[in-house]
Design a protein around this motif. Structure first.
Motif, PDB file in Angstrom:
ATOM      1  N   ALA A 103       0.905  -1.034  -0.053  1.00 32.77           N
ATOM      2  CA  ALA A 103       0.135   0.148  -0.061  1.00 32.77           C
ATOM      3  C   ALA A 103       0.832   1.151   0.069  1.00 32.77           C
ATOM      4  N   GLY A 104       1.779   1.403   0.722  1.00 35.45           N
ATOM      5  CA  GLY A 104       2.493   2.535   1.042  1.00 35.45           C
ATOM      6  C   GLY A 104       3.646   2.750  -0.326  1.00 35.45           C
ATOM      7  N   LEU A 105       4.004   1.667  -0.743  1.00 31.24           N
ATOM      8  CA  LEU A 105       4.840   1.891  -2.161  1.00 31.24           C
ATOM      9  C   LEU A 105       4.154   2.334  -3.397  1.00 31.24           C
ATOM     10  N   SER A 106       2.848   1.742  -3.398  1.00 32.99           N
ATOM     11  CA  SER A 106       1.947   1.956  -4.632  1.00 32.99           C
ATOM     12  C   SER A 106       1.379   3.498  -4.349  1.00 32.99           C
ATOM     13  N   ALA A 107       1.014   3.916  -3.004  1.00 31.41           N
ATOM     14  CA  ALA A 107       1.047   5.418  -3.008  1.00 31.41           C
ATOM     15  C   ALA A 107       2.073   6.272  -3.488  1.00 31.41           C
ATOM     16  N   ALA A 108       3.252   5.946  -2.708  1.00 31.71           N
ATOM     17  CA  ALA A 108       4.245   6.629  -3.313  1.00 31.71           C
ATOM     18  C   ALA A 108       4.661   6.964  -4.552  1.00 31.71           C
ATOM     19  N   ILE A 109       4.812   5.773  -5.585  1.00 34.64           N
ATOM     20  CA  ILE A 109       4.899   5.693  -6.708  1.00 34.64           C
ATOM     21  C   ILE A 109       3.642   6.689  -7.543  1.00 34.64           C
ATOM     22  N   ALA A 110       2.310   6.622  -7.095  1.00 32.67           N
ATOM     23  CA  ALA A 110       1.736   7.522  -7.942  1.00 32.67           C
ATOM     24  C   ALA A 110       1.755   8.905  -7.333  1.00 32.67           C
ATOM     25  N   ALA A 111       2.070   9.222  -6.224  1.00 36.32           N
ATOM     26  CA  ALA A 111       2.145  10.771  -5.868  1.00 36.32           C
ATOM     27  C   ALA A 111       3.338  11.232  -6.402  1.00 36.32           C
ATOM     28  N   ALA A 112       4.445  10.327  -6.412  1.00 35.77           N
ATOM     29  CA  ALA A 112       5.858  10.608  -6.993  1.00 35.77           C
ATOM     30  C   ALA A 112       5.589  11.121  -8.490  1.00 35.77           C
ATOM     31  N   ARG A 113       4.819  10.425  -9.235  1.00 36.66           N
ATOM     32  CA  ARG A 113       4.814  10.577 -10.440  1.00 36.66           C
ATOM     33  C   ARG A 113       3.986  11.615 -10.708  1.00 36.66           C
ATOM     34  N   ALA A 114       2.999  12.201  -9.842  1.00 33.10           N
ATOM     35  CA  ALA A 114       2.245  13.228  -9.896  1.00 33.10           C
ATOM     36  C   ALA A 114       2.915  14.643  -9.680  1.00 33.10           C
ATOM     37  N   GLY A 115       4.199  14.573  -9.465  1.00 34.54           N
ATOM     38  CA  GLY A 115       4.908  15.742  -8.925  1.00 34.54           C
ATOM     39  C   GLY A 115       5.281  16.050  -7.666  1.00 34.54           C
ATOM     40  N   ARG A 116       4.581  15.057  -6.818  1.00 37.62           N
ATOM     41  CA  ARG A 116       5.076  15.475  -5.311  1.00 37.62           C
ATOM     42  C   ARG A 116       6.308  15.005  -4.606  1.00 37.62           C
ATOM     43  N   SER A 117       7.047  15.359  -4.008  1.00 38.02           N
ATOM     44  CA  SER A 117       8.027  14.892  -3.157  1.00 38.02           C
ATOM     45  C   SER A 117       7.601  13.976  -2.126  1.00 38.02           C
ATOM     46  N   VAL A 118       8.315  12.677  -1.795  1.00 39.07           N
ATOM     47  CA  VAL A 118       7.573  11.690  -1.317  1.00 39.07           C
ATOM     48  C   VAL A 118       8.872  11.025  -0.576  1.00 39.07           C
ATOM     49  N   CYS A 119       8.382  10.912   0.876  1.00 37.80           N
ATOM     50  CA  CYS A 119       9.275   9.907   1.535  1.00 37.80           C
ATOM     51  C   CYS A 119       8.710   8.918   2.321  1.00 37.80           C
ATOM     52  N   VAL A 120       9.026   7.606   2.064  1.00 32.86           N
ATOM     53  CA  VAL A 120       8.453   6.579   2.655  1.00 32.86           C
ATOM     54  C   VAL A 120       9.226   6.112   3.991  1.00 32.86           C
ATOM     55  N   ILE A 121       8.879   6.000   5.012  1.00 34.07           N
ATOM     56  CA  ILE A 121       9.480   5.585   6.438  1.00 34.07           C
ATOM     57  C   ILE A 121       8.888   4.400   6.853  1.00 34.07           C
ATOM     58  N   GLU A 122      10.149   3.500   7.266  1.00 36.05           N
ATOM     59  CA  GLU A 122       9.744   2.169   7.302  1.00 36.05           C
ATOM     60  C   GLU A 122      10.403   1.841   8.843  1.00 36.05           C
ATOM     61  N   ALA A 123       9.567   1.201   9.646  1.00 36.72           N
ATOM     62  CA  ALA A 123      10.172   0.837  10.946  1.00 36.72           C
ATOM     63  C   ALA A 123      11.344  -0.076  11.008  1.00 36.72           C
ATOM     64  N   ARG A 124      11.318  -1.182   9.693  1.00 33.89           N
ATOM     65  CA  ARG A 124      12.569  -2.043   9.792  1.00 33.89           C
ATOM     66  C   ARG A 124      12.938  -1.999   8.235  1.00 33.89           C
ATOM     67  N   ASN A 125      13.393  -2.951   7.755  1.00 37.84           N
ATOM     68  CA  ASN A 125      13.959  -2.875   6.357  1.00 37.84           C
ATOM     69  C   ASN A 125      12.942  -3.059   5.372  1.00 37.84           C
ATOM     70  N   PRO A 126      12.791  -2.469   4.168  1.00 34.38           N
ATOM     71  CA  PRO A 126      11.569  -2.571   3.160  1.00 34.38           C
ATOM     72  C   PRO A 126      11.655  -4.111   2.914  1.00 34.38           C
ATOM     73  N   GLY A 127      10.622  -4.811   2.953  1.00 36.36           N
ATOM     74  CA  GLY A 127      10.532  -6.106   2.581  1.00 36.36           C
ATOM     75  C   GLY A 127      10.436  -7.012   3.729  1.00 36.36           C
ATOM     76  N   TRP A 128      10.423  -6.520   5.099  1.00 43.38           N
ATOM     77  CA  TRP A 128      10.494  -7.485   6.211  1.00 43.38           C
ATOM     78  C   TRP A 128       8.982  -7.996   6.759  1.00 43.38           C
ATOM     79  N   GLY A 129       7.865  -6.874   6.395  1.00 50.04           N
ATOM     80  CA  GLY A 129       6.689  -7.280   6.707  1.00 50.04           C
ATOM     81  C   GLY A 129       5.749  -8.347   5.816  1.00 50.04           C
ATOM     82  N   ALA A 130       4.544  -8.149   6.007  1.00 50.79           N
ATOM     83  CA  ALA A 130       3.655  -9.110   5.384  1.00 50.79           C
ATOM     84  C   ALA A 130       3.516  -9.224   3.897  1.00 50.79           C
ATOM     85  N   SER A 131       3.783  -8.242   3.241  1.00 48.29           N
ATOM     86  CA  SER A 131       3.863  -7.966   1.966  1.00 48.29           C
ATOM     87  C   SER A 131       4.930  -9.271   0.948  1.00 48.29           C
ATOM     88  N   THR A 132       5.832  -9.729   1.996  1.00 43.30           N
ATOM     89  CA  THR A 132       6.759 -10.626   1.452  1.00 43.30           C
ATOM     90  C   THR A 132       6.562 -11.930   2.360  1.00 43.30           C
TER      91      THR A 132
END
Length: 436
Positions: free
Chosen positions: A43-72
């Protein structure tokens, strides 16, 4: 116990062999950003991709390393069905709204398949079809009605298979028949996550790992995100923490129920054996309250089994292996001597009405409650959340509802899951016994 564990047994997800969590180096936390996204899952990465491509500066903040959680960590099954049943939805929301949500879920699946192809994400996506197998004769009758409803009212292809026809799809005598959903599919969840992460970075998104968020507070016209490594000022914030929504987000935490989900992968099996047991690479679910899932690995050489192996969340991987190996033997008794190479767990989030939720509360946008359908729906709703932030006309969705129910007795700790799981197990056994 050690008899069922392969010599190279690992408690890490099987999926991490091809795409381990990003070994991210420390990234400086920006002082400010247009959009801060909390959580680097689908969810977070999908939102970040769409917002960045719409011209917004985007920062994704992750408590662990990306890919540690349920998505993988999921079983990697995808489809266009809403988990909540039509009757319950229609009673609560009205027939038109209920049907509209089901149609949107169906269309979200089509969008997701197109998105993966357009983005060029190599994640072994395959429309292999899903079998929903009947645990009892009563379940078979219910599936017959559901098949007619999905085909006639929702626009999802479905057909019924009797016991003999099912045997040609799955070489087992366990079930009474099945509903076949030929358009459902599978993928490699960790490779999908890697593709989304790569796309986000390519779009200019700053991904900050190993940085838990402690609070989100109003700051003038914007918001201030306080982390363990300092604060970042953001015009907008999207909370996409799902089952890992912490106590610092109390209002949101009280509206999602974290539930443990578990999986095993077998050792490599002879291809001719698997070609006989599941010749068409079908995905296999059944109708038990404690539902289980079976599929072949993307390379076709292993069986993957998912389900509720334990009444306790974060179960010991060896206990996970024992519990799901028992389920494996129930479907395929000839695999009793097969060993387990990987066993792991993850956390999914359910809502009280089993509907995914997207919306805004106290200035914070959120995407919460995958309800076991997170691969498609979290990716899809991430795009919708970004559209809401950027003011795009594409923001409209039936899942952006004004209500987000909770219980007055629920604080965010699912104390009831252990007894509920035990009760479901008793019901499943009793239903099977009564059917005999």
């Amino acid at each position: 116990m050690k008899d069922i564990l392969a010599p190279d047994f690992s408690p890490d997800p099987y999926w991490w062999r091809a795409a381990p969590p990003s070994d991210a180096t420390e990234v400086a936390l920006p002082a400010q950003t247009d959009l801060a996204v909390v959580g680097a899952g689908y969810a977070g990465l999908s939102a970040a991709i769409a917002a960045a491509r719409a011209g917004r500066s985007v920062c994704v903040i992750e408590a662990r390393n990306p890919g540690w959680g349920a998505s993988t960590r999921s079983v990697g099954m995808i489809g266009g069905r809403l988990r909540q049943g039509y009757a319950a939805l229609a009673a609560a929301l009205g027939e038109d709204v209920a049907l509209g949500l089901m149609h949107e879920t169906r269309d979200a699946y089509g969008w997701f398949r197109d998105f993966v192809q357009t983005e060029g994400i190599a994640c072994d996506l395959r429309q292999s079809g899903r079998l929903v197998c009947a645990w009892t004769p009563r379940d078979m009758r219910r599936l017959e009605g559901l098949s007619r409803f999905l085909s006639g009212k929702v626009g999802i292809r479905a057909e019924m298979l009797d016991r003999a026809a099912l045997r040609a799809e799955v070489d087992s005598d366990l079930h009474r028949g099945a509903m076949l959903l030929p358009d459902d599919g599978s993928l490699h969840p960790a490779l999908l996550h890697k593709g989304l992460l790569d796309a986000a970075v390519a779009a200019g998104v700053v991904v900050v790992p190993q940085t838990p968020v402690r609070s989100i507070d109003r700051d003038g016209a914007g918001l201030r995100v306080q982390t363990t490594r300092g604060a970042i000022a953001a015009r907008d914030v999207i909370l996409a923490t799902n089952a890992h929504t912490g106590r610092e987000f109390g209002w949101f935490r009280r509206r999602v129920i974290p539930v443990g989900s578990y999986m095993i992968a077998t050792e490599r099996l002879p291809r001719e054996t698997l070609d006989r047991l599941i010749p068409k690479h079908r995905l296999v679910n059944d109708t038990r309250q404690l539902a289980y899932a079976f599929r072949r690995s993307p390379d076709g050489d292993r069986l993957l089994v998912g389900g509720r192996a334990s009444a306790r969340d974060h179960a010991d991987p060896r206990k996970v292996a024992a519990g799901l190996h028992r389920i494996l033997r129930g479907l395929f008794p000839e695999l009793a001597g097969t060993r387990v190479s990987h066993a792991w767990g993850g956390m999914v989030a359910f809502t009280f009405d089993r509907l995914p939720r997207i919306g805004r509360h106290d200035g914070v946008h959120y995407i919460l409650g995958c309800n076991g359908s997170g691969v498609v729906m979290q990716t899809y709703l991430g795009r919708k959340a970004a559209a809401a932030v950027t003011g795009s006309a594409d923001a409209t969705t039936g899942f952006a509802r004004g209500d987000f129910p909770t219980s007055s007795f629920y604080t965010g700790s699912p104390w009831f899951m252990a007894p509920l799981t035990a009760w479901y197990d008793i019901r499943d056994r009793a239903a099977r016994w009564a059917a005999h």
